[in-house]
Write a protein that holds these residues in place. Structure first.
Motif, PDB file in Angstrom:
ATOM      1  N   GLY A   1       0.813  -1.203   0.000  1.00 42.75           N
ATOM      2  CA  GLY A   1       0.000   0.000   0.000  1.00 42.75           C
ATOM      3  C   GLY A   1       0.849   1.257   0.000  1.00 42.75           C
ATOM      4  O   GLY A   1       1.929   1.309  -0.585  1.00 42.75           O
ATOM      5  N   ARG A   2       0.387   2.255   0.727  1.00 42.01           N
ATOM      6  CA  ARG A   2       1.084   3.542   0.776  1.00 42.01           C
ATOM      7  C   ARG A   2       1.237   4.027   2.203  1.00 42.01           C
ATOM      8  O   ARG A   2       0.617   3.504   3.140  1.00 42.01           O
ATOM      9  N   ASN A   3       2.050   5.049   2.369  1.00 51.07           N
ATOM     10  CA  ASN A   3       2.231   5.685   3.666  1.00 51.07           C
ATOM     11  C   ASN A   3       1.206   6.813   3.819  1.00 51.07           C
ATOM     12  O   ASN A   3       0.444   7.114   2.904  1.00 51.07           O
TER      13      ASN A   3
ATOM     14  N   ASP B   1     -14.310   0.151  15.347  1.00 50.78           N
ATOM     15  CA  ASP B   1     -13.917  -0.315  16.669  1.00 50.78           C
ATOM     16  C   ASP B   1     -15.130  -0.297  17.596  1.00 50.78           C
ATOM     17  O   ASP B   1     -16.263  -0.037  17.170  1.00 50.78           O
ATOM     18  N   CYS B   2     -14.870  -0.561  18.889  1.00 49.72           N
ATOM     19  CA  CYS B   2     -15.965  -0.641  19.850  1.00 49.72           C
ATOM     20  C   CYS B   2     -16.607   0.716  20.116  1.00 49.72           C
ATOM     21  O   CYS B   2     -17.690   0.781  20.715  1.00 49.72           O
ATOM     22  N   ASN B   3     -15.965   1.789  19.699  1.00 55.25           N
ATOM     23  CA  ASN B   3     -16.523   3.136  19.867  1.00 55.25           C
ATOM     24  C   ASN B   3     -17.190   3.645  18.582  1.00 55.25           C
ATOM     25  O   ASN B   3     -17.484   4.838  18.468  1.00 55.25           O
ATOM     26  N   ASP B   4     -17.405   2.732  17.633  1.00 56.49           N
ATOM     27  CA  ASP B   4     -18.030   3.072  16.348  1.00 56.49           C
ATOM     28  C   ASP B   4     -17.233   4.113  15.561  1.00 56.49           C
ATOM     29  O   ASP B   4     -17.817   4.921  14.827  1.00 56.49           O
ATOM     30  N   GLU B   5     -15.935   4.081  15.713  1.00 53.19           N
ATOM     31  CA  GLU B   5     -15.075   4.882  14.854  1.00 53.19           C
ATOM     32  C   GLU B   5     -14.539   3.965  13.756  1.00 53.19           C
ATOM     33  O   GLU B   5     -14.166   2.821  14.016  1.00 53.19           O
ATOM     34  N   TYR B   6     -14.485   4.502  12.540  1.00 51.61           N
ATOM     35  CA  TYR B   6     -14.118   3.689  11.385  1.00 51.61           C
ATOM     36  C   TYR B   6     -12.693   3.994  10.919  1.00 51.61           C
ATOM     37  O   TYR B   6     -12.218   5.129  11.019  1.00 51.61           O
ATOM     38  N   TYR B   7     -12.056   2.943  10.375  1.00 52.50           N
ATOM     39  CA  TYR B   7     -10.684   3.049   9.906  1.00 52.50           C
ATOM     40  C   TYR B   7     -10.584   2.380   8.532  1.00 52.50           C
ATOM     41  O   TYR B   7     -11.223   1.361   8.274  1.00 52.50           O
ATOM     42  N   LYS B   8      -9.771   2.957   7.681  1.00 58.48           N
ATOM     43  CA  LYS B   8      -9.501   2.363   6.382  1.00 58.48           C
ATOM     44  C   LYS B   8      -8.008   2.073   6.274  1.00 58.48           C
ATOM     45  O   LYS B   8      -7.173   2.961   6.469  1.00 58.48           O
ATOM     46  N   VAL B   9      -7.681   0.819   5.979  1.00 56.49           N
ATOM     47  CA  VAL B   9      -6.279   0.419   5.867  1.00 56.49           C
ATOM     48  C   VAL B   9      -5.732   0.933   4.545  1.00 56.49           C
ATOM     49  O   VAL B   9      -6.204   0.548   3.472  1.00 56.49           O
ATOM     50  N   VAL B  10      -4.731   1.807   4.637  1.00 56.84           N
ATOM     51  CA  VAL B  10      -4.103   2.342   3.418  1.00 56.84           C
ATOM     52  C   VAL B  10      -2.737   1.707   3.168  1.00 56.84           C
ATOM     53  O   VAL B  10      -2.174   1.852   2.080  1.00 56.84           O
TER      54      VAL B  10
END
Length: 326
Positions: free
Chosen positions: A125-127, A168-177
């Motif tokens: 991927g990328r940084n 996560d458990c706090n309903d915050e979303y993450y996208k793996v780049v």
């Protein structure tokens, strides 16, 4: 050896006490020496952990009692002064997500680009890019997930790939780049402490959180020659606004900690050497008294053909062997 064995247990307790005192003194000495070596290692290794000269990096320590608005005003005034660049920070946090096994694991939050301080090597991927820290684009919602880098072991263990989005458990979303290279590391606490932590099982998040103040930030001076004046200005500005903020060059912190540790451990090492000296004198005195008390035995042994050297080895062997046996 047979003569030593015959008199092995005659002075067992006193020999044990001599050995015990000597061992304690030696442990004391080596502990102080180890502390000195550890600080020396940090002093030598930290400059190799960062890309810039430590004399050009400023650590800003922030008290958690500061109001967010006051800190933002302080930061904006610093930027307007034109005296600093690359103002950024990071904190060690945690994350719990069903996509990552529903276990609590470490996470590293980076606020603003820190590639100027230390690189995050990428395998896939990328940084991070400058745009990744734009809170208008990425706020942790489902439609605007935080850009994230995945530790190499997390990718293998949970089969999360570049491009995947999870919460996560706090309903915050993450996208793996991107996926980090194996054995990637980052600072555990502050840079001057020189303690590194593995990122193989961590999630690194580009997260600009305007609702939270980090305990420490880093920046560079716009003009390297004016680093001392910049730190002075930062202190004066904090004092003017009544903010508990302290700015220091990393090189100055390392030098101060090194000198403090050196002076402290030198005194402990000196004390340990004095104790060893006193024990040595006491041991010699005890040996002399023991030899004098056994002068009749010595005379008998010499009469039957013992040499002076053999008798000396006998007494020395008694102390060493009896102490070891004790």
């Amino acid at each position: 050896m047979s003569e030593i064995a015959k008199s092995l247990f005659k002075k067992k307790l006193s020999n044990f006490l001599i050995l015990f005192q000597m061992v304690i003194a030696l442990l004391f000495f080596f502990e102080a020496y180890a502390g000195y070596q550890t600080m020396f290692k940090v002093f030598q290794s930290v400059p190799k952990m960062v890309k810039e000269e430590t004399s050009d990096i400023i650590l800003i320590e922030v008290n958690s009692d500061i109001e967010q608005k006051d800190f933002q005003d302080y930061f904006m005034q610093l930027r307007k002064s034109g005296m600093i660049k690359n103002f950024s920070g990071y904190k060690n946090s945690w994350i719990k997500s069903s996509a990552l096994g529903s276990t609590t694991m470490d996470a590293l939050h980076i606020e603003n680009d820190m590639s100027w301080l230390r690189d995050l090597p990428i395998e896939k991927g990328r940084n991070f890019r400058e745009a990744d820290y734009d809170i208008g684009r990425y706020n942790g919602s489902k439609g605007k997930p935080y850009p994230a880098l995945l530790g190499s072991q997390l990718e293998k263990s949970y089969h999360v790939n570049v491009g995947d989005v999870f919460s996560d458990c706090n309903d915050e979303y993450y996208k793996v780049v991107g996926v980090l290279e194996k054995n990637s590391e980052w600072f555990f606490q502050t840079v001057p402490e020189g303690i590194m932590v593995s990122l193989d099982r961590q999630l690194v998040v580009a997260k600009t959180d305007h609702d939270m103040i980090y305990m420490s930030y880093y920046c560079q001076t716009a003009n390297k020659a004016d680093c001392a004046n910049t730190i002075k200005y930062m202190g004066q500005l904090a004092e003017k606004k009544h903010l508990p903020i302290k700015a220091s060059r990393i090189s100055d912190i390392l030098e101060k900690d090194y000198q403090t540790e050196l002076n402290t451990n030198f005194m402990w090492m000196l004390c340990a050497l004095l104790v060893i000296g006193f024990i040595s004198v006491g041991t010699a005195t005890l040996m002399a008294a023991r030899i004098y008390a056994r002068k009749t035995e010595i005379g008998v042994r010499k009469a039957v053909g013992f040499s002076t050297g053999r008798i000396a080895r006998l007494f020395s062997g008694e102390v060493i062997t009896s102490s070891a046996h004790s």
